[in-house]
Scaffold this active site. Structure first.
Site, PDB file in Angstrom:
ATOM      1  N   ASP A 354       0.833  -1.194   0.000  1.00  0.00           N
ATOM      2  CA  ASP A 354       0.000   0.000   0.000  1.00  0.00           C
ATOM      3  C   ASP A 354       0.876   1.255   0.000  1.00  0.00           C
ATOM      4  OD1 ASP A 354      -2.713   1.248   0.443  1.00  0.00           O
ATOM      5  OD2 ASP A 354      -1.719   1.947   2.269  1.00  0.00           O
ATOM      6  N   GLU A 391       1.645  -0.541  -5.053  1.00  0.00           N
ATOM      7  CA  GLU A 391       0.712   0.532  -5.387  1.00  0.00           C
ATOM      8  C   GLU A 391       1.601   1.752  -5.619  1.00  0.00           C
ATOM      9  OE1 GLU A 391      -3.403   2.442  -3.697  1.00  0.00           O
ATOM     10  OE2 GLU A 391      -1.742   2.266  -2.280  1.00  0.00           O
TER      11      GLU A 391
END
Length: 714
Positions: A354, A391
């Protein structure tokens, strides 16, 4: 035996708790502390909890450690840390606050919001004065770390090690998957055991899923502002422990049982040939900014664990109040140890990072693809063999870095998402209203694997994780049913969630009984699924999109632990049709290797007959040529040449116009006829039709997609 370590050892023990015949060795980093105690919690015969504090007598390189006799598996514990309180120097020690072990393998209990959880003095509304150190004991409101037995019977478990060219990733939330599943026993619904239940595993295998990507399963807690509004952080991007599975996702309450249930889930999925990828949040923690709660890292060493400026304030590139400092060796080691733990002891197959740009920012705040942490990941003998997905953005300056991560990382390709949505939604809406779109050039680039983004350093097509939807944003259904987000229930007055949805409601916002509009929406869903599953790269499907799940127009349901987020299993006929379509498309991808190339296409001749590996044609069957740059161009044909690999060639045809068109099937060397194997105009896949000679002109329905396989005309 493990005798107490000598007073001046060369090196401290490994971080965490390690059982030995005498008891357990406790080791924790608190580099600026004056004293550290391990707090042992037990219950007497009447069930009353007692706390025994044991000073850690030894220190080396900022790590405090000692051997505590009599400690075994099942022991509840945490730490208390004493030292200076000087917020402007990032020194926030407070012995009144219980702090969790960053290396704890299991947690018991939850964070119960109370002013005593804050290291500084706060009032009931949680506002206060950072300069004043609070003296209230936080232990009554804190979870406990638990010493666990790390043995587990893995049987003959093996890592599937599926090639990325063969992979179909399925992004799914542990609870959402089975909270309403009638085939899963009620006590197991919404749990690790529920995810591993044969009723759900059969859904995955029938769909053709090769890997589940689980939204955060690291132990997490809820932001105070959510708790005050009666909501929770349902998605889990608010980490409380990087080594402990989230207890609430287990069907059992015993901390040892929680860990064992997680491992059993992995074992069951592996037995079905399905890999387990974890969505991991190493960019920030649940402690938020220095004005937030003291739960673990802040109480141990705010200055070491977090990025701070010269006045002790958090440098926040995550939007969550703090950013872990991966330039600090203790923090980098903690993250690497965590990752190795999940691979080696829990048999996890890979990770999606993330806000991964935050992990590669140096002391000058710039992203560095050769950041020491990223280099460590790439060279680690364990982690370099796992699947690593970034990401590729964060909220800091120059935070968008798609295509800039080093191998072996793959990346979420947001350019793919935006292009697919633009072609099938925004441009289609423009066409329906007499306007023009963006043309097909960018769409062709995405279909072929996004070479413009991932061609450097020999990364190949597998660097691109293609997706149309993800957990944040509209679902596939809602992309076709809403022009704007409807997030009022989240409590942010509708200001949360992306405004760049590139969606189209097809004429009516939200629910409708108009069959014409419903048919158009469902065809668009099929077009988006077809584009995703037939594009070169690694497809990622969001759980529920295969059956048209709706979130009622909410594009940010991070706080919605209810039917808005949970997958429903009482499907209407059109949803069963969509599921059959998704399975058919996955099958086409699996059966035709030419759609799953590892290397980028060249467009150059690959055969003596002059045919190219990939050729692009317009609607009239002629080469695209000058028509590439036409904004009104809405028909594209892609011929994937399998002959040079002794494979079947595949023709993909896309019509992004709101009206029917005539399309001429291209006549090329080595291809004399085609057989239609899928048409998105059909609600449910049908049997292939009779071969059609190359060069034939046929009508194609409005806003539709077709797949043809090259066959012998005879």
């Amino acid at each position: 035996m493990c005798p107490p370590p000598p007073p001046t050892p060369d090196l401290p023990p490994e971080p965490g708790v390690h059982l030995c015949p005498e008891g357990a060795v406790f080791s924790v980093y608190a580099g600026h502390a004056r004293a550290v105690e391990v707090c042992l919690f037990d219950r007497d015969a009447d069930g009353v909890e007692t706390e025994r504090r044991v000073p850690l007598r030894h220190r080396a390189h900022g790590t405090w450690f000692d051997t505590v006799p009599g400690v075994g598996a099942g022991q509840r514990y945490a730490f208390r840390v004493d030292g200076d309180w000087d917020p402007e120097q990032s020194l926030l020690h407070n012995p009144a606050k219980l702090v969790l072990d960053p290396y704890a393998r299991a947690l018991e209990g939850e964070v119960s919001l109370d002013p005593a959880l804050f290291g500084h003095r706060v009032r009931a509304d949680l506002t206060g004065d950072l300069a004043v150190r609070d003296t209230r004991d936080s232990a009554p409101f804190m979870p406990r770390c638990v010493v666990v037995d790390r043995e587990f019977d893995w049987g003959d478990d093996e890592f599937p090690r599926t090639s990325l060219t063969e992979s179909l990733v399925y992004e799914v939330h542990v609870k959402n998957a089975t909270a309403l599943h009638p085939g899963v026993p009620e006590p197991l619904r919404g749990t690790y055991a529920g995810l591993a239940h044969p009723a759900f595993v059969e859904h995955l295998t029938a769909l053709g899923v090769t890997a589940v990507e689980l939204l955060p399963v690291h132990a997490f807690t809820h932001e105070p502002e959510l708790v005050l509004r009666g909501l929770t952080n349902h998605w889990g991007y608010n980490t409380l422990g990087f080594f402990a599975p989230h207890p609430a996702y287990a069907s059992v309450g015993d901390p040892q049982g929680v860990l064992d249930e997680f491992k059993a889930m992995v074992r069951a999925l592996h037995a079905a040939g399905i890999e387990v990828l974890l969505d991991v949040v190493y960019n920030h923690t649940a402690e938020k900014s220095r004005d937030g709660m003291t739960l673990s890292w802040r109480g141990l060493d705010q200055r070491a664990y977090y990025r701070v400026d010269g006045r002790g304030r958090d440098i926040d590139v995550t939007g969550c109040g703090n950013t872990l400092d991966l330039t600090h060796p203790v923090v980098a080691r903690m993250v690497l140890d965590s990752l190795r733990y999940w691979v080696q002891e829990c048999h996890v197959d890979g990770f999606r990072f993330d806000l991964a740009v935050a992990l590669g920012r140096g002391k000058d705040d710039h992203f560095d693809r050769d950041h020491p942490f990223l280099v460590a990941l790439r060279t680690d003998p364990v982690l370099s063999r796992a699947k690593l997905v970034a990401e590729p953005w964060d909220l800091g300056i120059h935070g968008w870095r798609t295509g800039q991560f080093p191998p072996p990382f793959s990346e979420w390709n947001d350019r793919y998402r935006d292009t697919a949505r633009t072609f099938w939604l925004q441009d289609l809406a423009a066409s329906a209203n007499g306007g023009v779109g963006h043309g097909v050039r960018d769409l062709a680039t995405r279909l072929a694997g996004s070479q413009d983004l991932f061609d450097s350093h020999d990364r190949g097509t597998i660097a691109s994780v293609n997706f149309v939807t993800a957990h944040d944003g509209f679902t596939l259904h809602d992309l076709t049913a809403y022009d704007t987000k409807h997030n009022g229930v989240n409590g942010h007055s509708g200001t949360d969630g992306s405004n760049d949805n590139r969606s189209w409601n097809h004429g009516v916002e939200g629910r409708t009984d108009d069959e014409r509009i419903l048919d158009a929406r469902r065809r668009t869903m099929r077009n988006l699924l077809g584009t995703l599953l037939l594009s070169t790269g690694v497809p990622m499907l969001t759980a529920g999109d295969e059956v048209g799940r709706s979130q009622r127009g909410n594009n940010n349901p991070y706080s919605q632990d209810n039917e808005i987020s949970w997958m429903a299993w009482d499907h209407e006929p059109w949803q069963e049709d969509l599921l059959a379509t998704t399975r058919h498309l996955v099958r086409l991808r699996r059966e035709h290797p030419v759609l799953r190339q590892r290397s980028f296409f060249t467009g150059r001749p690959v055969h003596t007959d002059g045919s190219t590996d990939l050729a692009w044609f317009a609607g009239d069957g002629g080469p695209m040529g000058h028509r590439w740059d036409g904004p009104a161009e809405h028909v594209l044909q892609a011929l994937y040449n399998g002959l040079w690999h002794d494979q079947q060639s595949v023709l993909v045809v896309l019509n992004g116009a709101a009206e029917a068109v005539d399309v001429t099937l291209p006549a090329t060397p080595g291809t004399s006829a085609y057989e239609l194997v899928w048409d998105s105009s059909d609600a449910r896949p049908s049997e292939p039709g009779a071969p059609v000679p190359a060069g034939t002109t046929l009508p194609m329905g409005p806003a539709s997609m077709q797949v043809w396989c090259a066959v012998d005309a005879g």
